[in-house]
Design a protein around this motif. Structure first.
Motif, PDB file in Angstrom:
ATOM      1  N   THR A  44       0.826  -1.205   0.000  1.00 25.30           N
ATOM      2  CA  THR A  44       0.000   0.000   0.000  1.00 25.30           C
ATOM      3  C   THR A  44       0.860   1.254   0.000  1.00 25.30           C
ATOM      4  O   THR A  44       0.570   2.222  -0.714  1.00 25.30           O
ATOM      5  N   LEU A  45       1.926   1.265   0.780  1.00 25.62           N
ATOM      6  CA  LEU A  45       2.822   2.427   0.791  1.00 25.62           C
ATOM      7  C   LEU A  45       3.433   2.651  -0.593  1.00 25.62           C
ATOM      8  O   LEU A  45       3.598   3.787  -1.034  1.00 25.62           O
ATOM      9  N   GLY A  46       3.758   1.576  -1.272  1.00 20.33           N
ATOM     10  CA  GLY A  46       4.274   1.722  -2.626  1.00 20.33           C
ATOM     11  C   GLY A  46       3.232   2.245  -3.590  1.00 20.33           C
ATOM     12  O   GLY A  46       3.513   3.113  -4.430  1.00 20.33           O
ATOM     13  N   GLU A  47       1.992   1.762  -3.472  1.00 16.17           N
ATOM     14  CA  GLU A  47       0.944   2.151  -4.416  1.00 16.17           C
ATOM     15  C   GLU A  47       0.433   3.564  -4.188  1.00 16.17           C
ATOM     16  O   GLU A  47      -0.186   4.146  -5.079  1.00 16.17           O
ATOM     17  N   ILE A  48       0.653   4.138  -3.005  1.00 17.23           N
ATOM     18  CA  ILE A  48       0.262   5.537  -2.795  1.00 17.23           C
ATOM     19  C   ILE A  48       1.432   6.469  -3.080  1.00 17.23           C
ATOM     20  O   ILE A  48       1.392   7.655  -2.749  1.00 17.23           O
ATOM     21  N   GLY A  49       2.495   5.921  -3.693  1.00 16.85           N
ATOM     22  CA  GLY A  49       3.590   6.755  -4.156  1.00 16.85           C
ATOM     23  C   GLY A  49       4.664   7.035  -3.135  1.00 16.85           C
ATOM     24  O   GLY A  49       5.325   8.082  -3.203  1.00 16.85           O
ATOM     25  N   ARG A  50       4.879   6.132  -2.191  1.00 20.72           N
ATOM     26  CA  ARG A  50       5.930   6.307  -1.184  1.00 20.72           C
ATOM     27  C   ARG A  50       6.893   5.116  -1.237  1.00 20.72           C
ATOM     28  O   ARG A  50       6.897   4.259  -0.346  1.00 20.72           O
ATOM     29  N   PRO A  51       7.708   5.029  -2.266  1.00 21.79           N
ATOM     30  CA  PRO A  51       8.578   3.855  -2.418  1.00 21.79           C
ATOM     31  C   PRO A  51       9.597   3.687  -1.294  1.00 21.79           C
ATOM     32  O   PRO A  51       9.886   2.557  -0.897  1.00 21.79           O
ATOM     33  N   ASP A  52      10.145   4.781  -0.787  1.00 22.53           N
ATOM     34  CA  ASP A  52      11.127   4.645   0.302  1.00 22.53           C
ATOM     35  C   ASP A  52      10.467   4.100   1.567  1.00 22.53           C
ATOM     36  O   ASP A  52      11.034   3.232   2.248  1.00 22.53           O
ATOM     37  N   ALA A  53       9.280   4.603   1.871  1.00 26.56           N
ATOM     38  CA  ALA A  53       8.552   4.071   3.020  1.00 26.56           C
ATOM     39  C   ALA A  53       8.176   2.614   2.796  1.00 26.56           C
ATOM     40  O   ALA A  53       8.175   1.802   3.733  1.00 26.56           O
ATOM     41  N   SER A  54       7.874   2.258   1.553  1.00 27.55           N
ATOM     42  CA  SER A  54       7.559   0.862   1.233  1.00 27.55           C
ATOM     43  C   SER A  54       8.762  -0.036   1.486  1.00 27.55           C
ATOM     44  O   SER A  54       8.622  -1.135   2.043  1.00 27.55           O
ATOM     45  N   LEU A  55       9.954   0.429   1.086  1.00 27.05           N
ATOM     46  CA  LEU A  55      11.163  -0.364   1.342  1.00 27.05           C
ATOM     47  C   LEU A  55      11.418  -0.521   2.834  1.00 27.05           C
ATOM     48  O   LEU A  55      11.801  -1.596   3.302  1.00 27.05           O
ATOM     49  N   GLU A  56      11.205   0.557   3.596  1.00 28.79           N
ATOM     50  CA  GLU A  56      11.387   0.463   5.054  1.00 28.79           C
ATOM     51  C   GLU A  56      10.410  -0.534   5.656  1.00 28.79           C
ATOM     52  O   GLU A  56      10.776  -1.348   6.521  1.00 28.79           O
ATOM     53  N   ALA A  57       9.158  -0.494   5.203  1.00 25.99           N
ATOM     54  CA  ALA A  57       8.161  -1.442   5.705  1.00 25.99           C
ATOM     55  C   ALA A  57       8.521  -2.868   5.303  1.00 25.99           C
ATOM     56  O   ALA A  57       8.300  -3.820   6.069  1.00 25.99           O
ATOM     57  N   THR A  58       9.084  -3.027   4.128  1.00 31.38           N
ATOM     58  CA  THR A  58       9.486  -4.359   3.675  1.00 31.38           C
ATOM     59  C   THR A  58      10.601  -4.911   4.552  1.00 31.38           C
ATOM     60  O   THR A  58      10.574  -6.084   4.946  1.00 31.38           O
ATOM     61  N   GLU A  59      11.587  -4.074   4.868  1.00 28.16           N
ATOM     62  CA  GLU A  59      12.687  -4.545   5.717  1.00 28.16           C
ATOM     63  C   GLU A  59      12.183  -4.893   7.111  1.00 28.16           C
ATOM     64  O   GLU A  59      12.611  -5.885   7.706  1.00 28.16           O
ATOM     65  N   ARG A  60      11.287  -4.095   7.640  1.00 24.77           N
ATOM     66  CA  ARG A  60      10.706  -4.442   8.944  1.00 24.77           C
ATOM     67  C   ARG A  60       9.915  -5.743   8.835  1.00 24.77           C
ATOM     68  O   ARG A  60       9.933  -6.592   9.734  1.00 24.77           O
ATOM     69  N   GLY A  61       9.247  -5.905   7.709  1.00 27.31           N
ATOM     70  CA  GLY A  61       8.495  -7.136   7.491  1.00 27.31           C
ATOM     71  C   GLY A  61       9.392  -8.353   7.470  1.00 27.31           C
ATOM     72  O   GLY A  61       9.051  -9.400   8.043  1.00 27.31           O
ATOM     73  N   PHE A  62      10.555  -8.246   6.842  1.00 24.94           N
ATOM     74  CA  PHE A  62      11.494  -9.365   6.833  1.00 24.94           C
ATOM     75  C   PHE A  62      11.927  -9.719   8.254  1.00 24.94           C
ATOM     76  O   PHE A  62      12.038 -10.901   8.604  1.00 24.94           O
ATOM     77  N   ALA A  63      12.189  -8.707   9.060  1.00 30.35           N
ATOM     78  CA  ALA A  63      12.623  -8.972  10.443  1.00 30.35           C
ATOM     79  C   ALA A  63      11.535  -9.708  11.217  1.00 30.35           C
ATOM     80  O   ALA A  63      11.808 -10.682  11.934  1.00 30.35           O
ATOM     81  N   LEU A  64      10.285  -9.267  11.069  1.00 29.03           N
ATOM     82  CA  LEU A  64       9.192  -9.929  11.784  1.00 29.03           C
ATOM     83  C   LEU A  64       8.899 -11.307  11.191  1.00 29.03           C
ATOM     84  O   LEU A  64       8.564 -12.246  11.924  1.00 29.03           O
ATOM     85  N   ALA A  65       9.023 -11.430   9.889  1.00 30.54           N
ATOM     86  CA  ALA A  65       8.819 -12.750   9.273  1.00 30.54           C
ATOM     87  C   ALA A  65       9.883 -13.730   9.743  1.00 30.54           C
ATOM     88  O   ALA A  65       9.600 -14.914   9.967  1.00 30.54           O
TER      89      ALA A  65
END
Length: 1022
Positions: free
Chosen positions: A628-649
């Motif tokens: 969702t962060l990527g689709e609303i035009g925030r790619p950097d925030a999307s990458l940060e959320a992805t990295e946090r997601g990897f840690a929690l996964a």
């Protein structure tokens, strides 16, 4: 006591021992290692591991061994891990409890007694927490001054849960002083053996080494015989043993130990293995048959209850069997196992069918009399197996059902499914009285029958099996079992149970032979409509609201569905479903324009999900937050959320979630220009994916990347993989749009502009689905470039106006609120003007200025090339214009080279050569500063009387006349007739024109002439 049969000297295997020793050295250095040892039965895998472990202990390592157990449906899930954790507990005591780090509840599923496993909680039990706890435990027990070496033997007998836990360990252990050794019997791996794909997957892991043990050479056989007998064998005997054993060390032992007896023996394997049994007393042979029927190992207490002899006679027979090297004590010293599995197999094969059933019956009765004779975690499964093989169905069915409950509590869903399918096999074979005394239905999330009391019925059993199949990701089995349940149910009398089965069918992964689940979900909604509120109703509404977000554009109906699901979840007081609905609503708000509120709510829901440990919700929240962060035009925030997601996964062991996250990261990195990182993320997504959608998404991204790099065959292969391997109509809309973009670009590459236009029409026919902005702008850009890149080609000019209008109409409702989408929108706008011949240097300057702060290197390079092209077309003879064009092309080429964008690099070089900007193909170095953008002025279409601009390519007046006719599509003969020259002269002129323009064909020359306005619209012949 029998004569010595085992060589006291370890023979050969120097290379293999070196590999193991090197693995231990790397583990000591903090790099965890895995060594997988394969070989045929009897080749010496166990002996090699034993010798290595002994040497490791001498060097200060802690070691533990666990063996897999022959299973069938009676399997003991995680058996090797239970055994080796018991050994570590005995060895380390309190240190192991401390290393558990508060995860005793989870680890108790592997090591009963470590803690209370507790009841199942959350929407679905999730064994990934168990896997993560196991990995962290092993990492903490391993120290630099005391590495940990664990061995798992006989992987060919491993249950699926054990393989999946091993696979998790292999992939998740990062920095640890741990060496894991596994063995398997290679000659047992038939073509469809489940271990085959597991082993194939290991070859991609850098920390895994494979060892294949070969048979002994003749020299090694002689050395082994010498060590066994204490004397060098006679050459004839040595040759005979070598030929009969074919170098198998176990057979060498058997043939050497009593050469006089075995010389006249049949070379048949079974006869060879049974010959020593037949020379033992009858009482010992009977005990050996009893031990063989009990399983791979048998506790002494259970054997005493089962054996048909007095305790003294039993001990005497066991002593004889151990002395003959047929049995050995188990590692914990509580029971016995055959020294070699081949011997046990031969004994079992020699039993009459009635003998096996009678022995199983004695074991079942013995275990019921002495339940504490076996470990608690094995009791239910072993009792179920004994009753089943005894053929006593009335006792087998309740025992199998009880074993299934124990398997579920240990997250061994594949084994639970096997047991439940055995129960379904037994169901009709028992009397109604037996079925009336069965246990109640086991825990099943939101199943209407859970907790109602009374014996489970046939539909309940099918529900348990359906859920077990879903959790084991055996979707075909889940479909088949749920279909049986729906045939038995009367939906008018039992709408809730019927709805539950349709709901589960809607959740099944959309493989090649399955639907996308919408029809099944709609059926469930119809069944619960008008019923009193229930958990089933709440889950149906929540799933329906989420499914709507992947279809039509965002509208009031989506918000209404999400709000209705949220209200129902609160009414039935199930927070997990409430969180699911809240997250759907938050994503909708973020997409619809309430960006800050939506993003904040997504964060709150995610944190609550983590705090509650709602693992089954976590994957969706992690992935959709990043997307969702990527689709609303925030790619950097999307990458940060992805990295946090990897840690929690990683923390919760969500392997499939990592595949989704990797695919999302790949998409963002592709946009951001980190193409190497994109390729790595694509590989990770493909490796980790357990369901179709992330696998398909990664494959589509691989195709896009291949096209950007100019690797057309690779793009075609990826496209074929998606079309052949997935039901593409049921894939998510964003992936379908991205797939259409790939197909469109390949159609343009093949010169089929009509197909490209049709692909665009189909892709946008149903409007713009939500959460697809990045895919949509990629499609719009590709379609616009398809039109601008073919301007001037007669076949493409037909229908151009309608095609450009269709692109503008489709992109009109596309989001431009975010700077990212505004910049891409401006780029597509001017590309469409270029397709119409109405672009200008000022328009391109405006597009470049909008792209510069966005961090989109590929798109920026594209725009700079087009700006340079427009400058040259407008005034290519002016020195200052040419200098500005050189600067733009240098910046663009530097970016293209860094990206590896071969087609874009070629375009730059061709433009530089055509415009004769330098004497080289590469533009000269330019100052770092970008030329200032000129104010944008509305571009007017060229009038019919406009003259051609100054020629930057050095064309003669006659060549310009010829080029004008080429642009009309005239042949050499037609050109000759029109200009009153010979066809040969016309051909020479055309060849010179192609060379000066640096193009490869007449069509490309015509397109270039129109695009750069090298010919006036009133050219000769019009």
């Amino acid at each position: 006591m029998d004569s010595q049969r085992i060589s006291p000297v370890f023979i050969g295997r120097e290379a293999e021992r070196s590999v193991l020793a090197a693995g231990l050295e790397r583990a000591v250095a903090g790099e965890p290692q895995i060594v997988v040892v394969g070989g045929e039965a009897g080749v010496g895998k166990t002996r090699l591991v034993e010798e290595f472990l002994a040497a490791a202990r001498e060097d200060g390592a802690v070691t533990a061994v666990g063996g897999c157990v022959e299973q069938g449906a009676d399997g003991l899930p995680f058996a090797p891990f239970t055994t080796l954790l018991r050994a570590l507990h005995r060895r380390l005591g309190g240190e192991l409890i401390e290393a558990a780090g508060g995860r005793e509840t989870e680890l108790a599923r592997l090591l009963p007694g470590l803690g209370d496993t507790g009841p199942a909680t959350g929407p679905e039990p999730d064994r990934t927490r168990l896997f993560e706890a196991t990995a962290r435990l092993l990492e903490r027990l391993a120290r630099a001054d005391r590495p940990l070496v664990v061995a798992v033997e006989d992987l060919h007998w491993s249950d699926r849960s054990t393989r999946e836990l091993l696979g998790y360990l292999f992939r998740s252990l990062q920095h640890s002083h741990l060496l894991l050794v596994a063995t398997y019997r290679a000659d047992d791996l038939h073509r469809r053996h489940p271990l085959r794909p597991f082993l194939a997957g290991l070859d991609r892991l850098r920390t895994v080494r494979r060892l294949d043990l070969a048979r002994f050479t003749e020299r090694e056989v002689i050395a082994q015989m010498t060590a066994i007998t204490g004397a060098v064998p006679e050459p004839a005997l040595a040759r005979s043993v070598y030929e009969r054993s074919e170098g198998n060390p176990f057979f060498v032992e058997e043939l050497t130990a009593d050469g006089a007896t075995v010389r006249g023996m049949s070379p048949s394997l079974r006869d060879l293995l049974l010959v020593r049994l037949e020379s033992l007393p009858d009482e010992t042979q009977e005990v050996l048959r009893t031990v063989a029927a009990g399983g791979p190992f048998v506790e002494h207490a259970l054997l005493a209850e089962t054996a048909d002899c007095a305790e003294g006679e039993l001990l005497a027979a066991l002593r004889t069997a151990v002395g003959a090297h047929l049995l050995v004590p188990t590692p914990d010293g509580d029971g016995y196992t055959f020294r070699h599995a081949l011997t046990r197999e031969a004994v079992l094969d020699d039993l009459l069918p009635g003998e096996r059933a009678q022995l199983s019956l004695r074991y079942a009765r013995g275990l019921e009399r002495a339940p504490h004779a076996v470990p608690e975690d094995q009791r239910a499964a072993r009792l179920a197996g004994y009753w089943y093989h005894a053929g006593v169905r009335e006792q087998a069915l309740p025992a199998v059902l009880e074993a299934a409950v124990h398997a579920r509590r240990r997250y061994a869903f594949a084994e639970q499914l096997g047991l439940l399918e055995r129960a379904l096999e037994l169901w009709d074979a028992v009397s109604p009285a037996v079925r009336a005394g069965l246990r109640p239905v086991d825990y099943i999330w939101v199943y209407p029958g859970t907790g109602r009391g009374g014996a489970l019925d046939h539909v309940d059993l099918l529900a348990e099996a359906t859920m077990a199949a879903l959790l084991a990701e055996s979707y075909d089995r889940a479909l088949a079992i749920s279909r049986r349940a729906l045939r038995r149910l009367d939906e008018r009398r039992e709408p809730l149970r019927t709805a539950w089965f349709w709901l589960q069918r809607s959740r099944m992964d959309n493989g090649p032979s399955r639907s996308d689940g919408r029809a099944e979900l709609h059926r469930a909604m119809e069944l619960v409509r008008g019923l009193p509120p229930s958990v089933v109703h709440a889950q149906v509404l929540a799933l329906n609201a989420a499914r709507q977000t992947s279809g039509e554009p965002v509208g009031p109906q989506m918000f209404e569905a999400a709000e209705r699901a949220l209200s129902m979840a609160r009414l039935v007081e199930v927070e997990s479903i409430e969180l699911y609905a809240r997250f759907t609503l938050a994503c909708l708000h973020a997409e619809a324009g309430s960006t800050e509120d939506g993003v904040a709510e997504m964060g709150r829901v995610l944190q609550r999900v983590v705090d509650r440990g709602e693992v089954s919700l976590l994957g969706r929240c992690l992935v959709n937050s990043a997307v969702t962060l990527g689709e609303i035009g925030r790619p950097d925030a999307s990458l940060e959320a992805t990295e946090r997601g990897f840690a929690l996964a990683d923390r919760f062991g969500l392997e499939d979630t990592k595949a989704w996250l990797a695919a999302n990261r790949a998409a963002v990195l592709l946009l951001r220009g980190d193409w190497a990182g994109c390729a790595a993320s694509v590989r990770l997504a493909r490796e980790r994916a357990r369901s179709d959608t992330p696998q398909a998404a990664a494959t589509v991204l691989a195709a896009q990347l291949a096209l950007l790099r100019g690797e057309v065959p690779a793009a075609r292969a990826a496209l074929a993989a998606v079309r052949d391997g997935f039901r593409t109509p049921e894939l998510r809309s964003d992936f379908l749009i991205a797939l259409s973009r790939v197909e469109l670009e390949l159609a343009v590459h093949d010169g089929d502009i009509r197909l490209a236009r049709e692909l665009f029409r189909v892709a946008t026919a149903n409007g713009l689905p939500p959460f697809t902005a990045s895919s949509l702008w990629g499609l719009f850009d590709a379609a616009a470039r398809a039109e601008s890149g073919t301007r001037g080609l007669p076949a493409a000019d037909a229908g151009r106006a309608q095609a450009v209008a269709a692109i503008r109409e489709a992109m009109a409702p596309a989001p431009r609120r975010a700077p990212l989408w505004a910049g891409l929108g401006r780029l597509v706008d001017v590309e469409l003007l270029r397709a119409e011949g109405r672009d200008s240097a000022a328009r391109w300057a405006e597009a470049v200025a909008g792209l510069e702060p966005l961090g989109l290197p590929y798109h920026l390079a594209q725009a700079r090339v087009s700006w340079a092209e427009a400058l040259l077309a407008e005034d290519g003879a002016a020195a200052d214009v040419r200098e500005r064009a050189v600067r733009l092309l240098v910046l663009a080429r530097t970016a293209a080279e860094g990206l590896g964008a071969a087609p874009l690099t070629a375009r730059i070089d061709q433009l530089a050569a055509r415009a004769r900007l330098t004497g080289e193909r590469r533009p000269v170095a330019a100052p770092a500063a970008l030329p200032p953008a000129e104010p944008a002025e509305p571009a007017e279409p060229a009038g019919p009387d406009d003259a051609a601009p100054a020629d930057p390519f050095g064309l003669t007046p006659r060549e310009r006349e010829v080029l004008a006719l080429v642009a009309e599509g005239r042949s050499n003969r037609q050109i000759a007739e029109r200009l009153f020259i010979s066809p040969k002269t016309a051909s020479v002129h055309v060849s010179n024109i192609l060379a000066k323009l640096s193009v490869t064909g007449r069509g490309e020359a015509a397109a270039l002439a129109h695009r750069l306005r090298l010919v006036p619209t009133g050219a000769p012949g019009r």
